[in-house]
Design an enzyme around this catalytic site. Structure first.
Site, PDB file in Angstrom:
ATOM      1  N   SER A  19       0.817  -1.201   0.000  1.00 41.19           N
ATOM      2  CA  SER A  19       0.000   0.000   0.000  1.00 41.19           C
ATOM      3  C   SER A  19       0.858   1.261   0.000  1.00 41.19           C
ATOM      4  O   SER A  19       1.875   1.336   0.692  1.00 41.19           O
ATOM      5  CB  SER A  19      -0.910   0.003   1.233  1.00 41.19           C
ATOM      6  OG  SER A  19      -1.593   1.239   1.351  1.00 41.19           O
ATOM      7  N   TYR A  68      -1.995   5.675  -5.281  1.00 42.01           N
ATOM      8  CA  TYR A  68      -3.021   6.694  -5.429  1.00 42.01           C
ATOM      9  C   TYR A  68      -2.421   7.857  -6.219  1.00 42.01           C
ATOM     10  O   TYR A  68      -1.205   8.106  -6.150  1.00 42.01           O
ATOM     11  CB  TYR A  68      -3.493   7.225  -4.077  1.00 42.01           C
ATOM     12  CG  TYR A  68      -4.278   6.240  -3.245  1.00 42.01           C
ATOM     13  CD1 TYR A  68      -5.603   5.954  -3.535  1.00 42.01           C
ATOM     14  CD2 TYR A  68      -3.694   5.600  -2.147  1.00 42.01           C
ATOM     15  CE1 TYR A  68      -6.335   5.053  -2.763  1.00 42.01           C
ATOM     16  CE2 TYR A  68      -4.408   4.704  -1.368  1.00 42.01           C
ATOM     17  CZ  TYR A  68      -5.726   4.431  -1.686  1.00 42.01           C
ATOM     18  OH  TYR A  68      -6.439   3.544  -0.932  1.00 42.01           O
ATOM     19  N   THR A  73      -5.199   2.447  -7.793  1.00 43.71           N
ATOM     20  CA  THR A  73      -6.563   2.450  -7.257  1.00 43.71           C
ATOM     21  C   THR A  73      -7.367   3.543  -7.940  1.00 43.71           C
ATOM     22  O   THR A  73      -6.989   4.714  -7.923  1.00 43.71           O
ATOM     23  CB  THR A  73      -6.535   2.669  -5.736  1.00 43.71           C
ATOM     24  OG1 THR A  73      -5.882   1.554  -5.126  1.00 43.71           O
ATOM     25  CG2 THR A  73      -7.943   2.780  -5.174  1.00 43.71           C
ATOM     26  N   LYS A 104      -7.094  -1.047 -10.313  1.00 46.88           N
ATOM     27  CA  LYS A 104      -7.719  -1.704  -9.166  1.00 46.88           C
ATOM     28  C   LYS A 104      -9.009  -0.970  -8.816  1.00 46.88           C
ATOM     29  O   LYS A 104      -8.978   0.201  -8.424  1.00 46.88           O
ATOM     30  CB  LYS A 104      -6.756  -1.680  -7.972  1.00 46.88           C
ATOM     31  CG  LYS A 104      -7.290  -2.280  -6.685  1.00 46.88           C
ATOM     32  CD  LYS A 104      -6.225  -2.176  -5.585  1.00 46.88           C
ATOM     33  CE  LYS A 104      -6.685  -2.788  -4.279  1.00 46.88           C
ATOM     34  NZ  LYS A 104      -7.761  -2.014  -3.640  1.00 46.88           N
ATOM     35  N   SER A 114     -12.476  -5.267  -8.051  1.00 42.01           N
ATOM     36  CA  SER A 114     -12.411  -4.955  -6.619  1.00 42.01           C
ATOM     37  C   SER A 114     -13.436  -3.896  -6.277  1.00 42.01           C
ATOM     38  O   SER A 114     -13.676  -2.977  -7.067  1.00 42.01           O
ATOM     39  CB  SER A 114     -11.005  -4.448  -6.266  1.00 42.01           C
ATOM     40  OG  SER A 114     -10.946  -3.974  -4.938  1.00 42.01           O
ATOM     41  N   HIS A 156     -12.906  -2.461  -3.268  1.00 43.92           N
ATOM     42  CA  HIS A 156     -12.136  -1.865  -2.178  1.00 43.92           C
ATOM     43  C   HIS A 156     -12.513  -2.493  -0.832  1.00 43.92           C
ATOM     44  O   HIS A 156     -12.610  -1.811   0.192  1.00 43.92           O
ATOM     45  CB  HIS A 156     -12.354  -0.345  -2.135  1.00 43.92           C
ATOM     46  CG  HIS A 156     -11.184   0.433  -1.627  1.00 43.92           C
ATOM     47  ND1 HIS A 156     -10.478   1.320  -2.403  1.00 43.92           N
ATOM     48  CD2 HIS A 156     -10.590   0.469  -0.412  1.00 43.92           C
ATOM     49  CE1 HIS A 156      -9.511   1.877  -1.679  1.00 43.92           C
ATOM     50  NE2 HIS A 156      -9.557   1.374  -0.469  1.00 43.92           N
ATOM     51  N   ARG A 207     -15.461  -0.949   1.064  1.00 44.22           N
ATOM     52  CA  ARG A 207     -15.173   0.198   1.922  1.00 44.22           C
ATOM     53  C   ARG A 207     -15.423   1.540   1.238  1.00 44.22           C
ATOM     54  O   ARG A 207     -15.228   2.583   1.839  1.00 44.22           O
ATOM     55  CB  ARG A 207     -13.715   0.125   2.401  1.00 44.22           C
ATOM     56  CG  ARG A 207     -13.484  -1.046   3.317  1.00 44.22           C
ATOM     57  CD  ARG A 207     -11.998  -1.426   3.413  1.00 44.22           C
ATOM     58  NE  ARG A 207     -11.174  -0.495   4.146  1.00 44.22           N
ATOM     59  CZ  ARG A 207     -11.117  -0.407   5.469  1.00 44.22           C
ATOM     60  NH1 ARG A 207     -11.879  -1.169   6.215  1.00 44.22           N
ATOM     61  NH2 ARG A 207     -10.290   0.445   6.056  1.00 44.22           N
ATOM     62  N   ASP A 222     -10.296  -9.420  -5.926  1.00 47.37           N
ATOM     63  CA  ASP A 222     -10.178  -9.444  -4.468  1.00 47.37           C
ATOM     64  C   ASP A 222     -11.558  -9.194  -3.869  1.00 47.37           C
ATOM     65  O   ASP A 222     -12.498  -8.803  -4.559  1.00 47.37           O
ATOM     66  CB  ASP A 222      -9.122  -8.468  -3.933  1.00 47.37           C
ATOM     67  CG  ASP A 222      -9.512  -6.991  -4.036  1.00 47.37           C
ATOM     68  OD1 ASP A 222     -10.694  -6.664  -4.295  1.00 47.37           O
ATOM     69  OD2 ASP A 222      -8.628  -6.142  -3.837  1.00 47.37           O
ATOM     70  N   GLY A 223     -11.696  -9.468  -2.574  1.00 44.59           N
ATOM     71  CA  GLY A 223     -12.958  -9.235  -1.883  1.00 44.59           C
ATOM     72  C   GLY A 223     -13.705 -10.505  -1.558  1.00 44.59           C
ATOM     73  O   GLY A 223     -14.211 -11.190  -2.457  1.00 44.59           O
ATOM     74  N   VAL A 242     -12.690 -13.445  -0.355  1.00 45.25           N
ATOM     75  CA  VAL A 242     -12.032 -14.747  -0.469  1.00 45.25           C
ATOM     76  C   VAL A 242     -11.637 -15.234   0.923  1.00 45.25           C
ATOM     77  O   VAL A 242     -10.841 -14.588   1.615  1.00 45.25           O
ATOM     78  CB  VAL A 242     -10.789 -14.669  -1.379  1.00 45.25           C
ATOM     79  CG1 VAL A 242     -10.069 -16.014  -1.416  1.00 45.25           C
ATOM     80  CG2 VAL A 242     -11.186 -14.235  -2.789  1.00 45.25           C
ATOM     81  N   ARG A 243     -12.208 -16.359   1.312  1.00 44.33           N
ATOM     82  CA  ARG A 243     -11.940 -16.906   2.642  1.00 44.33           C
ATOM     83  C   ARG A 243     -11.602 -18.397   2.621  1.00 44.33           C
ATOM     84  O   ARG A 243     -11.174 -18.941   3.629  1.00 44.33           O
ATOM     85  CB  ARG A 243     -13.166 -16.706   3.564  1.00 44.33           C
ATOM     86  CG  ARG A 243     -13.563 -15.253   3.806  1.00 44.33           C
ATOM     87  CD  ARG A 243     -12.520 -14.491   4.578  1.00 44.33           C
ATOM     88  NE  ARG A 243     -12.938 -13.128   4.872  1.00 44.33           N
ATOM     89  CZ  ARG A 243     -12.693 -12.074   4.100  1.00 44.33           C
ATOM     90  NH1 ARG A 243     -12.035 -12.246   2.952  1.00 44.33           N
ATOM     91  NH2 ARG A 243     -13.093 -10.869   4.441  1.00 44.33           N
ATOM     92  N   ARG A 251      -8.061  -8.645   4.204  1.00 42.32           N
ATOM     93  CA  ARG A 251      -8.259  -8.792   5.652  1.00 42.32           C
ATOM     94  C   ARG A 251      -7.649 -10.077   6.236  1.00 42.32           C
ATOM     95  O   ARG A 251      -7.096 -10.023   7.347  1.00 42.32           O
ATOM     96  CB  ARG A 251      -9.745  -8.704   5.986  1.00 42.32           C
ATOM     97  CG  ARG A 251     -10.340  -7.299   5.775  1.00 42.32           C
ATOM     98  CD  ARG A 251     -11.808  -7.261   6.151  1.00 42.32           C
ATOM     99  NE  ARG A 251     -12.382  -5.933   5.991  1.00 42.32           N
ATOM    100  CZ  ARG A 251     -13.007  -5.513   4.887  1.00 42.32           C
ATOM    101  NH1 ARG A 251     -13.110  -6.332   3.839  1.00 42.32           N
ATOM    102  NH2 ARG A 251     -13.510  -4.291   4.813  1.00 42.32           N
TER     103      ARG A 251
END
Length: 369
Positions: free
Chosen positions: A108, A132, A158, A235, A257, A259, A262, A290-291, A293-294, A314
């Site tokens: 990041s 950014y 992003t 992204k 994505s 985000h 968020r 992304d987002g 995925v567990r 996360r």
């Protein structure tokens, strides 16, 4: 619960008990009523797997290439900001775990470890920079030059954050960095997110409004391409028309994505948005997701729908909070082994044998948004 986590949800429960409330809230929360936050995870359950049988899966190869770089599995680490709030070693621990697992890490811009520090901690690791576009374009250009000099292999720009989404927990907590930390890529007090007081709002929302350029448009992709020869991934794409426009501007990839749910609430879960993007680009660029995925089956579903790889946000923070570098290593190892098992049980020996026939929408499938 047991201190020996065996799935990603276990890591989150442990992290919640470790982290200060404001930090856990910052990492875990989504925008507004958090409808998309819930749906990002739930949406994977709306897709069913259709396994093949009798395929000899005694020898498996999980590896893929991402932007030309070979990684051990189609699971990479996405950019999550300010990781030293989760553990003193922060992004340095994350990149070392990434190296040990042979996969890639997206750093990041808002990291609490600098571009150079992370590169020095694992010079041989595959690293990309999340970027950014700042109001002061020289700030952005400097970040790109530093990433090139430090051996980063690509830029993930992003594109969904002209302003910060409203995250109610952060407003209630008046979120700001703990006083011993700063955004390490900046020396300037304002840009390093180091002020003592941001008023009654989320400090990060105030920071974003003051520093990030809300005027960015498609022509700025051309400007960025002139700055660097590194491949550029956008992204935050969720629409087919935006995906087609991105391809026209010569980008190397798209990260589907929202985000981490968020920014704008009530947008589609990324797994539901993915097929539209895949169809729109017609194989001309790599597409990632992304987002939500567990599980290893989530990875398999995303690849069956056309993604080249998935990125974790996360779950990496939960592993980091639990046990630093070793915790991140464990998170990646669990996902790797879950994916290996899912791949084998679906009748595939490698990622090239995954195709659209492996998934279908369940008869009950309906978004909750």
């Amino acid at each position: 619960m047991s201190s020996n986590p065996v799935c990603i949800d276990d890591f989150e429960k442990l992290a919640e008990g470790i982290l200060p409330k404001a930090v856990y809230d910052y990492y875990s929360s989504g925008a507004d009523e958090q409808q998309t936050l819930k749906d990002n995870v739930a949406a994977f359950s709306r897709w069913q797997l259709c396994p093949r049988v009798l395929r000899d899966v005694s020898n498996m190869d999980l590896s893929v290439t991402v932007l030309g770089q070979r990684v051990s599995m189609p699971v990479c680490i996405s950019a999550t900001a300010m990781q030293r709030m989760a553990h003193p070693d922060g992004e340095v621990a994350t990149v070392r775990a990434c190296r040990s697992q042979g996969t890639g890490m997206m750093l990041s811009t808002w990291a609490t470890s600098s571009i150079e520090e992370v590169a020095g901690a694992a010079p041989e690791a595959t690293r990309w920079l999340q970027l950014y576009i700042y109001k002061d374009r020289e700030v952005t250009a400097s970040l790109v030059r530093r990433a090139e000099a430090a051996g980063y292999r690509g830029i993930f720009l992003t594109v969904d954050t002209p302003y910060l989404g409203k995250r109610l927990a952060d407003v209630r907590n008046k979120f700001k960095l703990p006083p011993h930390l700063r955004m390490a890529n900046f020396e300037n007090l304002d840009l390093s997110f180091s002020k003592k007081d941001y008023g009654e709002d989320s400090g990060l929302a105030v920071y974003t409004s003051s520093a990030i350029d809300p005027t960015i448009k498609w022509q700025d992709i051309d400007w960025l391409r002139q700055l660097t020869k590194l491949p550029i991934v956008l992204k935050g794409i969720l629409r087919a028309d935006d995906a087609r426009e991105a391809v026209k501007h010569g980008i190397a990839g798209i990260l589907v994505s929202n985000h981490g749910a968020r920014q704008l609430d009530c947008v589609p879960a990324t797994i539901d948005a993915l097929p539209e993007i895949i169809e729109a680009v017609e194989g001309s660029v790599e597409v990632y997701l992304d987002g939500g995925v567990r599980k290893g089956t989530d990875v398999l579903k995303a690849l069956a729908l056309g993604a080249k790889a998935v990125f974790l946000g996360r779950p990496i923070l939960w592993g980091l909070a639990h046990q630093g570098e070793e915790g991140v290593h464990k998170v990646l190892q669990i996902l790797k082994e879950e994916f290996r098992l899912a791949l084998a049980l679906a009748g595939c020996r490698n990622v090239n044998e995954i195709d659209r026939s492996l998934v279908k929408k369940g008869p009950w499938a309906r978004s909750r948004i």
